[in-house]
Scaffold this active site. Structure first.
Site, PDB file in Angstrom:
ATOM      1  N   CYS A  66       1.072  -1.303   0.098  1.00  0.00           N
ATOM      2  CA  CYS A  66      -0.048   0.034   0.176  1.00  0.00           C
ATOM      3  C   CYS A  66       0.825   1.248   0.077  1.00  0.00           C
ATOM      4  O   CYS A  66       0.604   2.119  -0.890  1.00  0.00           O
ATOM      5  CB  CYS A  66      -0.980  -0.014   1.092  1.00  0.00           C
ATOM      6  SG  CYS A  66      -0.312   0.118   2.849  1.00  0.00           S
ATOM      7  N   HIS A 118      -2.959   1.180   6.998  1.00  0.00           N
ATOM      8  CA  HIS A 118      -2.969   0.920   5.472  1.00  0.00           C
ATOM      9  C   HIS A 118      -3.367   2.418   4.956  1.00  0.00           C
ATOM     10  O   HIS A 118      -4.037   3.175   5.470  1.00  0.00           O
ATOM     11  CB  HIS A 118      -4.319  -0.116   5.404  1.00  0.00           C
ATOM     12  CG  HIS A 118      -4.337  -0.340   3.605  1.00  0.00           C
ATOM     13  ND1 HIS A 118      -3.452  -1.081   3.204  1.00  0.00           N
ATOM     14  CD2 HIS A 118      -5.569  -0.218   2.926  1.00  0.00           C
ATOM     15  CE1 HIS A 118      -3.903  -1.179   1.893  1.00  0.00           C
ATOM     16  NE2 HIS A 118      -5.092  -0.681   1.849  1.00  0.00           N
ATOM     17  N   HIS A 130      -6.012   1.207  -3.941  1.00  0.00           N
ATOM     18  CA  HIS A 130      -5.088   0.944  -2.994  1.00  0.00           C
ATOM     19  C   HIS A 130      -4.493  -0.591  -3.498  1.00  0.00           C
ATOM     20  O   HIS A 130      -4.967  -1.199  -4.215  1.00  0.00           O
ATOM     21  CB  HIS A 130      -5.593   0.669  -1.597  1.00  0.00           C
ATOM     22  CG  HIS A 130      -6.937  -0.084  -1.458  1.00  0.00           C
ATOM     23  ND1 HIS A 130      -6.487  -1.085  -0.345  1.00  0.00           N
ATOM     24  CD2 HIS A 130      -7.875  -0.362  -2.073  1.00  0.00           C
ATOM     25  CE1 HIS A 130      -7.895  -1.961  -0.750  1.00  0.00           C
ATOM     26  NE2 HIS A 130      -8.576  -1.421  -1.614  1.00  0.00           N
TER      27      HIS A 130
END
Length: 163
Positions: A66, A118, A130
């Site tokens: 990510c 994240h 993502h």
């Protein structure tokens, strides 16, 4: 010095003075090379949809995690972002959810622990891109899915005008 003559402080000195003046949560991000002309960060991120997840990955040839995806997309546009999600959470300026603009970074605490952060790139209309998890590929998803709404912790704006 002659009256009326301007002097310019070096950028590093200006940044240091702003930091000492109490800029608090905002860490400026200054491009270190020319930006990709007339292409938004969101388009650069969208072009990576389908690239496989790779732990520690930071390029489209081998895959992304990510934070690697975010760092690479902004790097293409001339911005040096930190590599780790925890550090990316400190750059730019905070943005309220109702004020999100395409290109803002979205942060989630997916394990409710400090190391479970994240990050993704907001693309507009409630969507973000993502690199989610091992075995998956870079994808665009809705911020309004229950899981993402539950784990959302905030957003940061890197670019001054991202529309």
């Amino acid at each position: 010095m002659k009256p009326g003559r301007r002097t310019w402080l070096p950028l590093s000195l200006l940044v240091m003075l702003l930091a000492l003046a109490g800029c608090g949560e905002t860490v400026p991000v200054v491009p270190d090379k020319p930006a990709r002309p007339k292409v938004p960060v969101t388009q650069t991120a969208r072009e990576q949809v389908g690239v496989p997840y790779r732990s520690g990955g930071d390029n489209p040839r081998t895959g992304f995690d990510c934070s690697g995806l975010v760092q690479w997309c902004y790097g293409v546009h001339g911005y040096s972002l930190p590599r780790r999600t925890e550090d990316q959470l400190r750059v730019g300026r905070p943005v309220e959810r109702e004020d999100l603009q395409p290109g803002d970074l979205l942060f989630f605490n997916v394990t409710r622990k400090r190391w479970g952060l994240h990050v993704g790139v907001y693309t507009g209309r409630g969507l973000f891109i993502h690199s989610p998890t091992p075995g998956a590929k870079v994808r665009e998803e809705s911020l309004y899915e229950r899981y993402w709404m539950r784990t959302y912790i905030g957003a940061r704006r890197i670019l001054p005008d991202q529309r």
